[in-house]
Design an enzyme around this catalytic site. Structure first.
Site, PDB file in Angstrom:
ATOM      1  N   LYS A 134       0.825  -1.198   0.000  1.00  0.00           N
ATOM      2  CA  LYS A 134       0.000   0.000   0.000  1.00  0.00           C
ATOM      3  C   LYS A 134       0.869   1.263   0.000  1.00  0.00           C
ATOM      4  O   LYS A 134       0.572   2.233  -0.694  1.00  0.00           O
ATOM      5  CB  LYS A 134      -0.911   0.022   1.239  1.00  0.00           C
ATOM      6  CG  LYS A 134      -1.877  -1.168   1.356  1.00  0.00           C
ATOM      7  CD  LYS A 134      -3.001  -1.093   0.360  1.00  0.00           C
ATOM      8  CE  LYS A 134      -4.095  -2.111   0.671  1.00  0.00           C
ATOM      9  NZ  LYS A 134      -3.664  -3.514   0.691  1.00  0.00           N
ATOM     10  N   ARG A 147      -4.746  -4.911 -13.093  1.00  0.00           N
ATOM     11  CA  ARG A 147      -3.454  -5.452 -12.663  1.00  0.00           C
ATOM     12  C   ARG A 147      -2.518  -5.418 -13.867  1.00  0.00           C
ATOM     13  O   ARG A 147      -2.736  -6.116 -14.856  1.00  0.00           O
ATOM     14  CB  ARG A 147      -3.624  -6.864 -12.129  1.00  0.00           C
ATOM     15  CG  ARG A 147      -2.314  -7.642 -11.921  1.00  0.00           C
ATOM     16  CD  ARG A 147      -1.343  -6.975 -10.958  1.00  0.00           C
ATOM     17  NE  ARG A 147      -1.919  -6.687  -9.655  1.00  0.00           N
ATOM     18  CZ  ARG A 147      -1.975  -7.563  -8.655  1.00  0.00           C
ATOM     19  NH1 ARG A 147      -1.534  -8.799  -8.838  1.00  0.00           N
ATOM     20  NH2 ARG A 147      -2.486  -7.197  -7.489  1.00  0.00           N
ATOM     21  N   ARG A 189     -10.028  -6.097 -13.189  1.00  0.00           N
ATOM     22  CA  ARG A 189     -10.866  -6.824 -12.229  1.00  0.00           C
ATOM     23  C   ARG A 189     -12.066  -5.940 -11.932  1.00  0.00           C
ATOM     24  O   ARG A 189     -11.953  -4.927 -11.243  1.00  0.00           O
ATOM     25  CB  ARG A 189     -10.040  -7.160 -10.990  1.00  0.00           C
ATOM     26  CG  ARG A 189      -8.879  -8.113 -11.327  1.00  0.00           C
ATOM     27  CD  ARG A 189      -7.773  -8.075 -10.329  1.00  0.00           C
ATOM     28  NE  ARG A 189      -7.168  -6.756 -10.234  1.00  0.00           N
ATOM     29  CZ  ARG A 189      -6.245  -6.422  -9.320  1.00  0.00           C
ATOM     30  NH1 ARG A 189      -5.847  -7.305  -8.439  1.00  0.00           N
ATOM     31  NH2 ARG A 189      -5.737  -5.214  -9.298  1.00  0.00           N
ATOM     32  N   ARG A 226     -15.485  -3.295  -4.835  1.00  0.00           N
ATOM     33  CA  ARG A 226     -14.172  -3.929  -4.930  1.00  0.00           C
ATOM     34  C   ARG A 226     -14.096  -4.789  -6.181  1.00  0.00           C
ATOM     35  O   ARG A 226     -14.981  -5.604  -6.440  1.00  0.00           O
ATOM     36  CB  ARG A 226     -13.909  -4.791  -3.693  1.00  0.00           C
ATOM     37  CG  ARG A 226     -13.942  -4.014  -2.390  1.00  0.00           C
ATOM     38  CD  ARG A 226     -13.870  -4.934  -1.185  1.00  0.00           C
ATOM     39  NE  ARG A 226     -15.018  -5.843  -1.131  1.00  0.00           N
ATOM     40  CZ  ARG A 226     -15.148  -6.838  -0.271  1.00  0.00           C
ATOM     41  NH1 ARG A 226     -14.191  -7.064   0.612  1.00  0.00           N
ATOM     42  NH2 ARG A 226     -16.215  -7.601  -0.278  1.00  0.00           N
ATOM     43  N   GLU A 257      -1.668   0.771  -6.081  1.00  0.00           N
ATOM     44  CA  GLU A 257      -0.854  -0.107  -5.252  1.00  0.00           C
ATOM     45  C   GLU A 257       0.305  -0.637  -6.080  1.00  0.00           C
ATOM     46  O   GLU A 257       0.235  -0.702  -7.313  1.00  0.00           O
ATOM     47  CB  GLU A 257      -1.657  -1.303  -4.713  1.00  0.00           C
ATOM     48  CG  GLU A 257      -2.673  -0.965  -3.652  1.00  0.00           C
ATOM     49  CD  GLU A 257      -3.293  -2.207  -3.006  1.00  0.00           C
ATOM     50  OE1 GLU A 257      -2.718  -3.313  -3.151  1.00  0.00           O
ATOM     51  OE2 GLU A 257      -4.336  -2.072  -2.366  1.00  0.00           O
ATOM     52  N   ASN A 312       2.309  -4.164  -5.938  1.00  0.00           N
ATOM     53  CA  ASN A 312       2.313  -5.485  -5.312  1.00  0.00           C
ATOM     54  C   ASN A 312       3.625  -6.201  -5.620  1.00  0.00           C
ATOM     55  O   ASN A 312       3.980  -6.364  -6.793  1.00  0.00           O
ATOM     56  CB  ASN A 312       1.135  -6.304  -5.830  1.00  0.00           C
ATOM     57  CG  ASN A 312      -0.194  -5.702  -5.414  1.00  0.00           C
ATOM     58  OD1 ASN A 312      -0.712  -6.015  -4.353  1.00  0.00           O
ATOM     59  ND2 ASN A 312      -0.743  -4.826  -6.244  1.00  0.00           N
TER      60      ASN A 312
END
Length: 316
Positions: A126, A211, A226, A234, A282, A284
């Protein structure tokens, strides 16, 4: 090459979508040896090297339900593997943190670890975006309830999330009416004891939380959008989002090409950037996923690109 995967229990893998399995399958296709262990198997004793005490040499069977067989099991020094791949899923808790230190010791003994343990610690998923403010939307990190309320008063529609969440866990949206804002703050910051992240709500989430994978500093040419379903905010697949592969937009590629070389130089062979609209949300680094979804929908072999990059990194 002898490859050691430090991962969650193999028996829990969902091979139809698991990215670590996709890596293993491509590596096995090339004739590389596959070994696996869990972080709890890592041991160091003074005067000796870091070892995986219950490492298993495995072969892939091609059976969806019983997908691997154990060829042998025993102690393996991490420095005796050609590459160690840290693929333990979040959360990044104290045990994950300790595992990165054991992996760092293994590096000092000659192991090649991907992603680099120090880089895993330096890029919390994050908070890593704070280094790149020009790429992100309005964002606040704080323990202060008053700071959150001021942010809401300025931006009116906000997202609140814990810094240690994964898979969409603990994410809340508060609209202009401020309904339940106080209760949500108390839940997430535990009366000021815990920091949280607050971001301006981006309506482009309706088109998906994308992503964008970056391998060896280079973007995969397709993202996985997504897309939230029903009344959900979400897009995470774990929260029921629908994954739709699509070519990178100009902005997606700009973000990936801007960050890719920087992160690769820090020892991050594989990175998953999350992008909503034009904004990075973000970075990752622990165990980025979506290889199989992108490959199945587009035909682009993400695992091949990854193993190509891994082989090149080991040779360098």
């Amino acid at each position: 090459m002898k490859l050691l995967f430090v991962a969650d229990p193999l028996e829990a893998f969902k091979t139809y979508k698991d990215t670590t399995f996709a890596m293993m399958r491509e590596a096995a296709r090339r004739g590389h040896q596959l070994w696996a262990c869990e972080p709890g198997d890592l041991v160091w004793v003074r005067g000796a090297r870091v070892v995986a005490r219950a490492a298993r040499a495995i072969a892939l069977t091609g059976d969806e339900h019983h997908w691997f067989s154990v060829l042998s099991q025993g102690e393996l020094a991490l420095a005796d593997a050609d590459a160690v791949l840290m693929r333990k899923d979040p959360p990044f808790d104290s045990e994950y943190f300790y595992a990165t230190h054991l992996l760092g010791q293994a590096e000092r003994e000659g192991a090649r670890v991907f992603n680099k343990p120090a880089a895993l610690r330096d890029h919390p998923e994050k908070l890593a975006i704070l280094e790149f403010p020009e790429l992100i939307g309005p964002t606040l990190v704080t323990r202060s309830a008053d700071a959150v309320r001021a942010f809401h008063a300025e931006h009116h529609d906000i997202i609140l999330k814990p810094l240690d969440g994964m898979g969409g866990m603990g994410i809340f949206r508060v609209g202009p009416d401020g309904l339940n804002l106080g209760s949500i703050i108390e839940t997430l910051n535990r009366d000021g004891a815990v920091s949280l992240m607050v971001q301006k709500y981006l309506p482009e989430i309706a088109q998906g939380d994308k992503r964008v994978l970056v391998i060896g500093g280079q973007p995969v040419p397709f993202s996985l959008a997504r897309i939230p379903q029903g009344s959900e905010i979400r897009g995470n697949l774990a929260a029921g989002g629908k994954g739709v592969a699509q070519p990178l937009t100009t902005r997606d590629r700009q973000i990936a090409e801007s960050l890719g070389p920087i992160l690769a130089a820090r020892g991050l062979l594989l990175v998953g950037l999350d992008v909503i609209g034009d904004c990075l949300t973000e970075i990752n680094v622990t165990s980025p996923t979506c290889f199989q979804e992108i490959t199945q929908q587009t035909g682009f072999d993400v695992a091949k690109m990854f193993v190509d990059a891994l082989e090149a990194a080991v040779r360098s």
